[in-house]
Design an enzyme around this catalytic site. Sequence first.
Site, PDB file in Angstrom:
ATOM      1  CE1 TYR A  57      27.682  90.249  -2.132  1.00  0.00           C
ATOM      2  CE2 TYR A  57      27.023  88.042  -1.472  1.00  0.00           C
ATOM      3  CZ  TYR A  57      26.708  89.290  -1.998  1.00  0.00           C
ATOM      4  OH  TYR A  57      25.414  89.559  -2.380  1.00  0.00           O
ATOM      5  CB  SER A  93      20.976  91.335  -8.460  1.00  0.00           C
ATOM      6  OG  SER A  93      20.922  92.016  -7.223  1.00  0.00           O
ATOM      7  CD1 TRP A 113      19.235  92.292  -2.719  1.00  0.00           C
ATOM      8  CD2 TRP A 113      20.034  93.546  -1.044  1.00  0.00           C
ATOM      9  NE1 TRP A 113      19.548  93.529  -3.232  1.00  0.00           N
ATOM     10  CE2 TRP A 113      20.043  94.318  -2.223  1.00  0.00           C
ATOM     11  CE3 TRP A 113      20.498  94.124   0.141  1.00  0.00           C
ATOM     12  CZ2 TRP A 113      20.496  95.644  -2.265  1.00  0.00           C
ATOM     13  CZ3 TRP A 113      20.949  95.437   0.104  1.00  0.00           C
ATOM     14  CH2 TRP A 113      20.947  96.178  -1.085  1.00  0.00           C
ATOM     15  CB  SER A 114      18.606  94.213   3.049  1.00  0.00           C
ATOM     16  OG  SER A 114      19.014  94.901   4.201  1.00  0.00           O
ATOM     17  N   PRO A 115      15.909  91.817   4.110  1.00  0.00           N
ATOM     18  CG  PRO A 115      15.343  89.657   4.792  1.00  0.00           C
ATOM     19  CD  PRO A 115      16.383  90.417   4.027  1.00  0.00           C
ATOM     20  CD  GLN A 148      23.170  87.082  14.476  1.00  0.00           C
ATOM     21  OE1 GLN A 148      23.876  86.634  13.583  1.00  0.00           O
ATOM     22  NE2 GLN A 148      23.206  88.344  14.853  1.00  0.00           N
TER      23      GLN A 148
END
Length: 338
Positions: A58, A156, A209-211, A295
């Site tokens: 990342y 993953s 990830w990315s729900p 957020q």
Amino acid sequence: MEHTVGYRHLGSSGLKITEITYGNWLTHGSQVEAATAIECVHTALDLGITSFDTADVYANTAAEEVLGRALAGRRRESLEVFTKVYWPIGPKGPNDVGLSRKHIMESINGSLTRLGMDYVDLYQAHRYDHETPLEETMQAFADVVREGKALYIGVSEWTAEQIHAGQELATQMGFRLVSNQPQYSALWRVIEDRVVPTSQELGLGQIVWSPMAQGVLSGKYLPGQEPPAGSRATDDKGGRQMISRWMRDDVLTAVQALRPIAQDLGLTMPQLAIAWVLRNPAVSSAIVGASRPEQLVDTVKASGVNLDNDVMAAIDIALGDVVERDPSLTSSPEKRPA
């Protein structure tokens, strides 16, 4: 700001993690200034989140450094910190990628240095490496655990077959895989058919990830309209590419049909999306990110929300055939990226 986030066991292990994990994939070290990123981490802690997910790749290692700075001085035993290894980092030489023994051993040391920690709670194979014998990879992970540099090992985006083979070897070597980190949302359900049943059989929990499907399930993207300025769909550093598959009018129209469902429940659209993935008992935690602290204040309220069967059915009807369910879409690159 108080909100009590629930805890769940990570798979069949004894480790408990917050059912909402704070992740810094597309933000720290790239989209968001360091001061704001650190403020987001501190907000997560204030809201009761103690689980944090990052990776060496990342922002090409910068995200780990920012997370380490943000967590400095906190009681280490009260945190659950996850990172990953596989994708190319640094100068991206031939051994700066993959799951070879060399790359794993060098990467765990690099990650710990950047995080400013003696160990991570969970070390994850960020993809499956088709160029390294699985025995070599699992032996390296076993040694990382024995050296105390990682307490648990996960994977993953591994397929059901890869998870099965990996767990068999791990067990022979005296440790176990405890988790898988797949993409999962109400729009992207490719793990349900094969990966989830295999994981449950073998004791792996899903850290998803990315729900919110890269933000599409937030409802902020409207059919027939340009994406809002500054949103992920306008980000040239990776966000736009990831979200592009969902930026179709049929998908965006279907997502808008979720709005009355959320309103009837007194939820925001992001809260509904996260509560949906947490409804699955195979899910140990949902990863959420933030480019602004407020957020998180919103999304963390999905913890503890229970969607009943009628609501789940209404979501299925609303999304209809725009949902992706093809299990073959769980995959890792055949060749290591250069």
